[in-house]
Design a protein around this motif. Structure first.
Motif, PDB file in Angstrom:
ATOM      1  N   UNK A 129       0.793  -1.215   0.000  1.00  0.00           N
ATOM      2  CA  UNK A 129       0.000   0.000   0.000  1.00  0.00           C
ATOM      3  C   UNK A 129       0.828   1.269   0.000  1.00  0.00           C
ATOM      4  N   UNK A 130       2.138   1.146   0.197  1.00  0.00           N
ATOM      5  CA  UNK A 130       3.000   2.321   0.297  1.00  0.00           C
ATOM      6  C   UNK A 130       3.898   2.514  -0.910  1.00  0.00           C
ATOM      7  N   UNK A 131       4.258   1.417  -1.595  1.00  0.00           N
ATOM      8  CA  UNK A 131       5.198   1.502  -2.713  1.00  0.00           C
ATOM      9  C   UNK A 131       4.704   0.633  -3.870  1.00  0.00           C
ATOM     10  N   UNK A 132       5.349   0.786  -5.011  1.00  0.00           N
ATOM     11  CA  UNK A 132       5.127  -0.149  -6.111  1.00  0.00           C
ATOM     12  C   UNK A 132       5.956  -1.378  -5.796  1.00  0.00           C
ATOM     13  N   UNK A 133       5.302  -2.438  -5.313  1.00  0.00           N
ATOM     14  CA  UNK A 133       6.025  -3.619  -4.830  1.00  0.00           C
ATOM     15  C   UNK A 133       5.900  -4.820  -5.746  1.00  0.00           C
ATOM     16  N   UNK A 134       5.095  -4.733  -6.809  1.00  0.00           N
ATOM     17  CA  UNK A 134       4.797  -5.926  -7.605  1.00  0.00           C
ATOM     18  C   UNK A 134       4.759  -5.610  -9.101  1.00  0.00           C
ATOM     19  N   UNK A 135       5.821  -6.013  -9.809  1.00  0.00           N
ATOM     20  CA  UNK A 135       5.857  -5.794 -11.265  1.00  0.00           C
ATOM     21  C   UNK A 135       4.927  -6.752 -12.007  1.00  0.00           C
ATOM     22  N   UNK A 136       4.559  -7.866 -11.402  1.00  0.00           N
ATOM     23  CA  UNK A 136       3.610  -8.757 -12.068  1.00  0.00           C
ATOM     24  C   UNK A 136       2.253  -8.070 -12.184  1.00  0.00           C
ATOM     25  N   UNK A 137       1.846  -7.363 -11.142  1.00  0.00           N
ATOM     26  CA  UNK A 137       0.593  -6.607 -11.209  1.00  0.00           C
ATOM     27  C   UNK A 137       0.729  -5.439 -12.173  1.00  0.00           C
ATOM     28  N   UNK A 138       1.859  -4.719 -12.065  1.00  0.00           N
ATOM     29  CA  UNK A 138       2.094  -3.539 -12.898  1.00  0.00           C
ATOM     30  C   UNK A 138       2.024  -3.894 -14.382  1.00  0.00           C
ATOM     31  N   UNK A 139       2.748  -4.928 -14.788  1.00  0.00           N
ATOM     32  CA  UNK A 139       2.765  -5.327 -16.200  1.00  0.00           C
ATOM     33  C   UNK A 139       1.500  -6.072 -16.588  1.00  0.00           C
ATOM     34  N   UNK A 140       0.884  -6.740 -15.631  1.00  0.00           N
ATOM     35  CA  UNK A 140      -0.359  -7.441 -15.911  1.00  0.00           C
ATOM     36  C   UNK A 140      -1.486  -6.500 -16.293  1.00  0.00           C
ATOM     37  N   UNK A 141      -1.368  -5.230 -15.905  1.00  0.00           N
ATOM     38  CA  UNK A 141      -2.384  -4.231 -16.248  1.00  0.00           C
ATOM     39  C   UNK A 141      -2.077  -3.554 -17.581  1.00  0.00           C
ATOM     40  N   UNK A 142      -0.947  -3.917 -18.207  1.00  0.00           N
ATOM     41  CA  UNK A 142      -0.589  -3.365 -19.514  1.00  0.00           C
ATOM     42  C   UNK A 142       0.750  -2.663 -19.485  1.00  0.00           C
ATOM     43  N   UNK A 143       1.393  -2.582 -20.650  1.00  0.00           N
ATOM     44  CA  UNK A 143       2.689  -1.915 -20.738  1.00  0.00           C
ATOM     45  C   UNK A 143       2.946  -1.510 -22.188  1.00  0.00           C
ATOM     46  N   UNK A 144       3.798  -0.476 -22.353  1.00  0.00           N
ATOM     47  CA  UNK A 144       4.122   0.034 -23.697  1.00  0.00           C
ATOM     48  C   UNK A 144       5.632   0.098 -23.926  1.00  0.00           C
ATOM     49  N   UNK A 145       6.362  -0.690 -23.164  1.00  0.00           N
ATOM     50  CA  UNK A 145       7.809  -0.810 -23.341  1.00  0.00           C
ATOM     51  C   UNK A 145       8.129  -2.227 -23.796  1.00  0.00           C
ATOM     52  N   UNK A 146       9.413  -2.525 -23.936  1.00  0.00           N
ATOM     53  CA  UNK A 146       9.865  -3.859 -24.331  1.00  0.00           C
ATOM     54  C   UNK A 146      10.772  -4.398 -23.236  1.00  0.00           C
ATOM     55  N   UNK A 147      10.684  -5.695 -22.978  1.00  0.00           N
ATOM     56  CA  UNK A 147      11.476  -6.315 -21.917  1.00  0.00           C
ATOM     57  C   UNK A 147      12.279  -7.480 -22.477  1.00  0.00           C
ATOM     58  N   UNK A 148      13.575  -7.485 -22.189  1.00  0.00           N
ATOM     59  CA  UNK A 148      14.430  -8.642 -22.441  1.00  0.00           C
ATOM     60  C   UNK A 148      14.748  -9.233 -21.075  1.00  0.00           C
ATOM     61  N   UNK A 149      14.157 -10.377 -20.792  1.00  0.00           N
ATOM     62  CA  UNK A 149      14.181 -10.985 -19.453  1.00  0.00           C
ATOM     63  C   UNK A 149      15.125 -12.191 -19.502  1.00  0.00           C
ATOM     64  N   UNK A 150      16.267 -12.079 -18.823  1.00  0.00           N
ATOM     65  CA  UNK A 150      17.299 -13.119 -18.849  1.00  0.00           C
ATOM     66  C   UNK A 150      17.297 -13.841 -17.509  1.00  0.00           C
ATOM     67  N   UNK A 151      17.116 -15.164 -17.540  1.00  0.00           N
ATOM     68  CA  UNK A 151      16.964 -15.929 -16.311  1.00  0.00           C
ATOM     69  C   UNK A 151      17.852 -17.167 -16.320  1.00  0.00           C
TER      70      UNK A 151
END
Length: 321
Positions: A170-192
Motif C-alpha cells: 500500500x506504500x510503494x510499487x512492490x509488484x511488477x507482475x501486477x504492474x505489467x499485468x495491467x498493460x505496458x508500452x515498453x519492451x522487456x528482455x528478461x534473462x533468467x
C-alpha cells in the motif's frame, strides 16, 4: 540537471531527506541512453553512494549509473529496490529525471538495465517510459515474494510506521507482475538462469503468467539458460550481447531484437561448430589447395567507455497508501 561536459560527469539532486547521486558518461551527439541500477550490497564494505560499474561495450551511448538514495538511511538492510522510503518517492523522481534527461539530450532510445533488485527497478522505470527497453537479469518481480530476511530490514528502516511486510504493497510499487499485468508500452528482455530456482519459480513464472493474456506479451523476450552454477548468478556473457542488441537493433520490435542478437552470436556459433566438427585431412603437398572458405566476419561497432563525476538540482515525495 547539471550542465554536462563530454566524458565523465557526476551530479546530485538535492531533495527531501537525502541527495540522489548520478554518474553520467556524456557522449556528444549520442541518440541512445543506458541507465543502470545496482542490486543488493554489503554496506559494511561499500559506503553510499553505490554505483554499478560501467558497461565497456557501448561507446555510442550516454551512460547513467544511479545510486539508490534509500541506502543512505541508517539501518541494517542491504537492498531497497529503488522503491523509496517514508516521505520520499524514488520511482516518481527517477521517472521525471530520466524523461527530462532523454528530452534534453535528444535521446531516441533508452535502455534500462539491472540484475536482481536492480532488475526490479529497471522494470519499474522502463514501464514508466513507453518505447524504452528493459534488459533485466534474474530480477525480483515482486518484493513481497523475495526472501523475508531481506524485505523485513528494508521495511523496518525505510517504512517504520508499517506493521508488517504485506503493508508495503500500500506504500510503494512492490509488484511488477501486477504492474505489467495491467498493460505496458515498453519492451522487456528478461534473462533468467535456470540454476536460480527461486527467481525462476517465484519471480519469472508469475511474471510470465501475468502478461500471458495481454496483446503486448509478444514484447517480452525470455532468455533462459544454465551456466553451470546453482543459485543467484549469471555470467556477463549471457546478457552482454542482449544489451548490445538492444542498442544496435534497427528498432525495438521483438523480431528486430532477436535478429540482431542472433547476428551478434553468429561468429561464436561458427567457431564452436568448427571446433566440434571433424577436420579434413590436409591435401597432399603435390596438389594445390584452393582456400575459398572464409569465416563470416560480423562487426558489432559498439564499445563503451567509463563513467565518473559532477553536480545539480530538483525534487518529489511519496504517496501514503
Amino acid at each position: 540537471m547539471a550542465a554536462l561536459t563530454p566524458g565523465p560527469n557526476r551530479f546530485a539532486i538535492r531533495t527531501g531527506t537525502v541527495p540522489v547521486h548520478f554518474r553520467v558518461h556524456f557522449v556528444p551527439g549520442a541518440t541512445g541512453m543506458l541507465v543502470s541500477f545496482h542490486g543488493a550490497t554489503c554496506r559494511a564494505r561499500r559506503e553510499a553512494p553505490i554505483f554499478n560499474a560501467f558497461n565497456p561495450d557501448l561507446t555510442a551511448l550516454h551512460q547513467v549509473s544511479v545510486s539508490d538514495p534509500s541506502m543512505q538511511l541508517p539501518g541494517d538492510f542491504r537492498i531497497a529496490w529503488f522503491a523509496g522510503h517514508e516521505g520520499f518517492d524514488t520511482p516518481a523522481l527517477f521517472a521525471r529525471v530520466f524523461r527530462d534527461m532523454a528530452r534534453t539530450l535528444g535521446v531516441e532510445r533508452t535502455l534500462f538495465f539491472g540484475t536482481s533488485g536492480g532488475g526490479f527497478a529497471a522494470l519499474v522505470q522502463s514501464h514508466a517510459m513507453p518505447g524504452s527497453v528493459a534488459v533485466v537479469v534474474n530480477p525480483q518481480t515482486s518484493i513481497l515474494r523475495y526472501h523475508p530476511t531481506l524485505v523485513e530490514p528494508y521495511r523496518q528502516a525505510c517504512w517504520p510506521a508499517l506493521a508488517g511486510n504485506e503493508d508495503l504493497a500500500g506504500a510503494i510499487e512492490a509488484d511488477c507482475t501486477r504492474l505489467y499485468g495491467e498493460g505496458f508500452r515498453n519492451t522487456v528482455i528478461y534473462i533468467q538462469s535456470l540454476g536460480d530456482r527461486h527467481h525462476y519459480r517465484a519471480h519469472m513464472l508469475p511474471f510470465a503468467a501475468a502478461i500471458s493474456a495481454r496483446a503486448q506479451a509478444d514484447r517480452v523476450l525470455f532468455h533462459t539458460r544454465y551456466n553451470g552454477v546453482h543459485g543467484h548468478s549469471q555470467s556477463r556473457e549471457d546478457y552482454a550481447d542482449w544489451l548490445r542488441a538492444a542498442a544496435l537493433s534497427p528498432s525495438t520490435a521483438p523480431l528486430d531484437l532477436l535478429d540482431t542478437w542472433h547476428g551478434l552470436n553468429a561468429p561464436a556459433r561458427t567457431r564452436n561448430a568448427q571446433a566440434q566438427s571433424p577436420q579434413p585431412h590436409p591435401a597432399p603437398a603435390s596438389f594445390p589447395r584452393s582456400d575459398d572458405t572464409r569465416p563470416a566476419d560480423i562487426q558489432t561497432s559498439a564499445r563503451l567507455e567509463t563513467w565518473l563525476e559532477r553536480q545539480s538540482a530538483p525534487t518529489p515525495a511519496r504517496k501514503a497508501a
